[in-house]
Design a protein around this motif. Structure first.
Motif, PDB file in Angstrom:
ATOM      1  N   HIS A   1       0.849  -1.189   0.000  1.00 35.14           N
ATOM      2  CA  HIS A   1       0.000   0.000   0.000  1.00 35.14           C
ATOM      3  C   HIS A   1       0.883   1.236   0.000  1.00 35.14           C
ATOM      4  CE1 HIS A   1      -3.147   2.600   2.335  1.00 35.14           C
ATOM      5  NE2 HIS A   1      -3.369   2.676   1.048  1.00 35.14           N
TER       6      HIS A   1
ATOM      7  N   SER B   1     -12.074   8.836   4.042  1.00 32.85           N
ATOM      8  CA  SER B   1     -10.738   9.430   4.193  1.00 32.85           C
ATOM      9  C   SER B   1     -10.252  10.127   2.937  1.00 32.85           C
ATOM     10  CB  SER B   1      -9.744   8.333   4.586  1.00 32.85           C
ATOM     11  OG  SER B   1      -9.853   7.229   3.703  1.00 32.85           O
TER      12      SER B   1
ATOM     13  N   ILE C   1      -4.907  10.523   8.480  1.00 30.50           N
ATOM     14  CA  ILE C   1      -4.572   9.850   7.218  1.00 30.50           C
ATOM     15  C   ILE C   1      -3.114  10.178   6.952  1.00 30.50           C
ATOM     16  CG2 ILE C   1      -4.979   9.721   4.730  1.00 30.50           C
ATOM     17  CD1 ILE C   1      -7.765  10.777   7.047  1.00 30.50           C
TER      18      ILE C   1
ATOM     19  N   ALA D   1      -4.954   5.426   5.940  1.00 32.81           N
ATOM     20  CA  ALA D   1      -6.178   5.984   6.512  1.00 32.81           C
ATOM     21  C   ALA D   1      -6.522   5.268   7.820  1.00 32.81           C
ATOM     22  CB  ALA D   1      -7.312   5.870   5.508  1.00 32.81           C
ATOM     23  N   THR D   2      -5.985   5.774   8.910  1.00 40.48           N
ATOM     24  CA  THR D   2      -6.281   5.142  10.207  1.00 40.48           C
ATOM     25  C   THR D   2      -7.693   5.474  10.665  1.00 40.48           C
ATOM     26  OG1 THR D   2      -5.327   6.978  11.468  1.00 40.48           O
ATOM     27  CG2 THR D   2      -3.845   5.188  10.860  1.00 40.48           C
TER      28      THR D   2
ATOM     29  N   SER E   1     -11.408   4.557   6.566  1.00 41.58           N
ATOM     30  CA  SER E   1     -10.930   3.611   5.547  1.00 41.58           C
ATOM     31  C   SER E   1     -12.086   2.997   4.775  1.00 41.58           C
ATOM     32  CB  SER E   1     -10.122   2.503   6.215  1.00 41.58           C
ATOM     33  OG  SER E   1      -9.856   1.452   5.310  1.00 41.58           O
TER      34      SER E   1
ATOM     35  N   GLU F   1     -12.635   0.128   4.456  1.00 43.87           N
ATOM     36  CA  GLU F   1     -13.131  -1.025   5.218  1.00 43.87           C
ATOM     37  C   GLU F   1     -14.494  -0.749   5.845  1.00 43.87           C
ATOM     38  OE1 GLU F   1      -9.558  -2.971   7.517  1.00 43.87           O
ATOM     39  OE2 GLU F   1      -9.183  -0.831   7.189  1.00 43.87           O
TER      40      GLU F   1
ATOM     41  N   SER G   1      -7.123  -2.588   3.940  1.00 44.46           N
ATOM     42  CA  SER G   1      -6.845  -1.907   5.204  1.00 44.46           C
ATOM     43  C   SER G   1      -6.411  -0.466   4.968  1.00 44.46           C
ATOM     44  CB  SER G   1      -5.710  -2.611   5.958  1.00 44.46           C
ATOM     45  OG  SER G   1      -6.068  -3.920   6.271  1.00 44.46           O
ATOM     46  N   ASN G   2      -6.888   0.418   5.786  1.00 45.04           N
ATOM     47  CA  ASN G   2      -6.385   1.792   5.863  1.00 45.04           C
ATOM     48  C   ASN G   2      -6.332   2.482   4.510  1.00 45.04           C
ATOM     49  OD1 ASN G   2      -5.934   0.761   8.413  1.00 45.04           O
ATOM     50  ND2 ASN G   2      -3.922   1.707   8.650  1.00 45.04           N
ATOM     51  N   ALA G   3      -7.384   2.274   3.723  1.00 50.29           N
ATOM     52  CA  ALA G   3      -7.350   2.727   2.330  1.00 50.29           C
ATOM     53  C   ALA G   3      -8.362   3.834   2.072  1.00 50.29           C
ATOM     54  CB  ALA G   3      -7.624   1.557   1.394  1.00 50.29           C
ATOM     55  N   THR G   4      -8.031   4.728   1.170  1.00 51.16           N
ATOM     56  CA  THR G   4      -8.921   5.835   0.810  1.00 51.16           C
ATOM     57  C   THR G   4      -9.846   5.480  -0.337  1.00 51.16           C
ATOM     58  OG1 THR G   4      -7.585   6.886  -0.912  1.00 51.16           O
ATOM     59  CG2 THR G   4      -6.995   7.384   1.370  1.00 51.16           C
TER      60      THR G   4
END
Lengths: 316, 316, 316, 316
Positions: free
Chosen positions: C73, D112, D135, D141-142, D145, D147, D303-306
């Motif tokens: 990522h 995000s 982010i 993107a904590t 996300s 998700e 995970s943690n994706a915009t």
């Protein structure tokens, strides 16, 4: 005798060892300024056997316990397919995903790689006060890029073989090199590190890996104790390269980060070569009983980059 | 006077110019065998000013009409975030996706890059008869990898500045260099290409790009006419590097592929440097009126690879 | 009772279970032909609670012992930098490197993923005789691409919960599912797998991982015994998805490769869903005492690809 | 009649159209909360023909004038090589580099992705006040996300075919859709967008591309005029997807960024589907004279994706 500096001492070195302003208020090249044409002539004069020895590690693509994020290799064409021509020439091509700051790739750090401050009320900066905020996700290193060394680094190299002086095949994990070790190696080798030199400090850890296999970084990596920083500054070393990541692992000063990368790059403007391999060079130096040579480091001219993979070459 | 060879002549050169077996039945290093310790000593002796000049192009990440698949740059950390420490050192890191054989990245071709045959009933092979099928998608170049040059290439370099002799700033698209051009440059410069040398053949096309902007490769790229091949073999050149892709574009012999890459790499075992930039070097050579120098090419030690990006350095 | 087929039996199935020609000589869609509009109407009629449950695994980026080559990522912009505007809207973006056939990513295999033959004198082929040589390094899957399912797969899904019938929380490593297990689950659940259905065969291995942590694939992965192949063909299953890699690991028939992927994809034209996660779905089915539902699989329309990552959804 | 809002009006909408707090102080899912089980039952009831239609674009790997940074595709194994087995099964595999927010990949934006503020003295935030600084380059993107939608999005979809109402094949570049267009389409189609629906607003631009070829984004892209924002909020649309990037290009309000992405995502908590293709769907709706259907969007659980690439499916 070997004194371990405190965190406070290391923080104080950000000022006392600083080269900020030494080569002008706008300088970004730091200790590369110490490499003069005369130095390069001296370096070339050290080529006496016509030998060339690589100090770069092989780049593989399989994860190992000491490199869980290896390079990736993709073939774009191979020799297995049907060429467009029936005779003559066809070919194969590839692509690479490289993460130079990984734990095992030989690479040169750019100034943008280390951001420092000794006062929490001040902004983070690179060497000579450039703002760390100029290293952005979107644009990369708009200051302090590896392109600063894109013209190539050529100078005299000196190998200080610490395990040889200590009479061991290699330094074990977390075993630090002190200035006393460097001077003992100088005495044993009959050589002296001078302004503008590249200092190759051998721990022998790559030999340990070759003979004993990889192991997790958490089990320790030998490198330079922070106590070497005043010595590096006093000698005006241009490039430091221990044959690991230069800072002892696990981190000895976790609350202030890596001191050699911090004071070295941020205050001194020192260039750091991470993860070289000096095993063949050390054998050759011992055989010739000569520990100085011409070194060439040719970073890729990667725009806005904090690093480049390199294959440093020693000629002697 | 300048004779354009036919396809049949070029196919015949796969035998008549061959170096197969010259350095043993198992040799993979081809013309690198021509670079002796004595040659490296000669090269070092050419460092007289203490200068170092990069012949590598800058690697950017934006698509252009002459490079639609550029390198990619990803930041893994930057100077914009909140560090884990309040004082001391933190930093930034990056990753790169590189496709060295792209149309504008300075790179060294590995033997596995060119697969040749002159008889359609025979299998495709690399230099010295290695099977092209050993370059696989799954494993990459299990023979002929760039690692063969991982020890570094150091030799005497000679710049033959063809547009200078012709009195033009650069060669235009598809304008080929003939052996007569190379010899005219030798005469004008008072230099002679010898066994083991790296021949830097200047078209000046990077200068054209700098002044006029990029243009699609389909509009033509100057390089070496296939007629240079016997000359390169006769002179025992170790590394050839025109400052484009070495083969004229559009392809002059589409039914047999690229002849310089084919006969050069496959039959002669010649090493090819693609896409260097000699503009600064050419100015310096003209100023010093000296066209020979020490050259260092340090390919990354990429496992099973058909290429490496490089930043060739000339020292003089 | 549970009979383990021999290699020779499995090789014979390449003919005896074949669907080649069943939907025409040029067909590439195999068992997707079994999903009719009526089937989709039946599937929609199974939505009675208005629930939707994901059967996809989370995609992380850290290597683990059961996934040494994870996705990567890269952030292209973040929320840490200075936006170009002072008010209004700015944003962040990212990029992903995905290797769908990795050991832990939920993905759908394309026909081009499996190349089969039962006679060593014959060429390797995909389902329905397409040449495996049409899957090339340079062009990818010029036949059998995941685009064949780009229109989306919507059908009735049936969950056969094997560990529930056996009274265990999950199947342990290398423990195979036999046709008898599938029929026992049918009986226990009061459901029957019919033509055009998607069969979700639960091993519960994802639950084991959640509770016990990851472990190396070499220690065993449960899945379908090859003995299920005639059963899958007889029932005319459209998509099979055990919640691992569908073939037991370590490979039970190493000299002929993976039989479920081989006979299933190559002979039957069966579509295979690898690495789903049925834990939430199984709990819901048990709670509702209903084991059939609408399923939607929406592969990305990736050109010339052997796979797509997917997030299968069950609606009930 | 069609009123173009001013920048000040749009900035005021950040408050007046806000859904912050509507589903709790910690809510991150925004308008996905509007999709109830009853809504999903309604959606399933719209499947009457047993048809499924993809609204995703094909992902290619070649640069085009409207997508200079395309996806990249790498083969990890192919059908050209020598398998490890002589009979049975072997196969091919690949890897993908995907940049979902690129100008032509069908993707779903995560919260995000859009960072907003209407007061320059305030920090940048996501929907519901989450800090945009969460982010990060290092962690992604904590918050916010993709998700959050990993469980799948299933609802009633409504296609409003604006060019059909206007009597043109497609909207030309920069031609905006106003609320009046949406209501005219509702009237013409006999349908009404309701709370929790996915609104598919057709410009027909993909058809223009198919017939006329790609062109640079700088020449204009039609989409929603900002004036649609109050309408989208009033109707409580759950997912908006115009078949371009949803915001008109070139940017109509460059000093405040993209208003649909800004007010929509940041204030309303609206989910945005970018770059779908409704051509086949529109033809089918016209043929059936029915403009509502079940829609399934299945984002990858990155995970943690915009963002995630998606292939939205319409069932009717």
């Amino acid at each position: 005798m070997k004194t371990i500096p405190t965190e406070q001492q290391i923080l104080a070195w950000f000022q006392s060892l600083s080269n900020w302003g030494r080569w002008g208020a706008d300088d970004e090249r730091g200790t590369l300024n110490l490499i003069t044409p005369a130095k390069r002539l001296q370096a070339a004069s050290l080529v006496r056997e016509g030998l060339v020895i690589s100090c770069g590690r092989t780049i593989g693509y399989e994860p190992t316990v000491d490199n869980v994020v290896p390079a990736r290799h993709f073939m774009l064409s191979s020799g297995e397919g049907e060429p467009a021509v029936s005779v003559g020439r066809t070919g194969a091509a590839d692509a690479f995903l490289l993460q130079p700051h990984g734990v095992s790739m030989t690479h040169l750090d750019a100034p943008s790689h280390s951001h420092v401050r000794s006062d929490p009320s001040q902004p983070w900066t690179l060497y000579n006060g450039k703002s760390a905020r100029a290293i952005t996700t979107a644009q990369g290193a708009t200051v302090g890029s590896i392109e600063l060394a894109g013209g190539g680094i050529v100078s005299r190299g000196v190998l200080l073989d610490v395990p040889r002086v200590r009479g061991v095949p290699w330094l074990e994990g977390s075993d630090p090199i002190f200035p006393e070790d460097l001077e003992a190696a100088e005495a044993a080798e009959g050589v002296r590190v001078e302004a503008g030199d590249m200092l190759f400090a051998r721990t022998g850890f790559p030999r340990r890996r070759a003979e004993r296999g990889p192991r997790p970084p958490s089990e320790g990596i030998p490198a330079l104790q922070a106590a070497c920083l005043p010595w590096l500054r006093e000698r005006d070393v241009a490039v430091i390269g221990a044959d690991t990541g230069n800072d002892v692992m696990p981190a000895q000063y976790p609350s202030i980060g890596l001191p050699v990368h911090g004071v070295g790059m941020g205050a001194i403007g020192l260039w750091i070569l991470d993860n070289p391999d000096y095993e063949e060079l050390a054998e050759t130096c011992a055989r010739l009983n000569r520990w100085e040579f011409q070194v060439v480091i040719a970073p890729l001219k990667l725009s806005n980059a904090t690093s480049s993979p390199v294959n440093p070459l020693a000629m002697l």
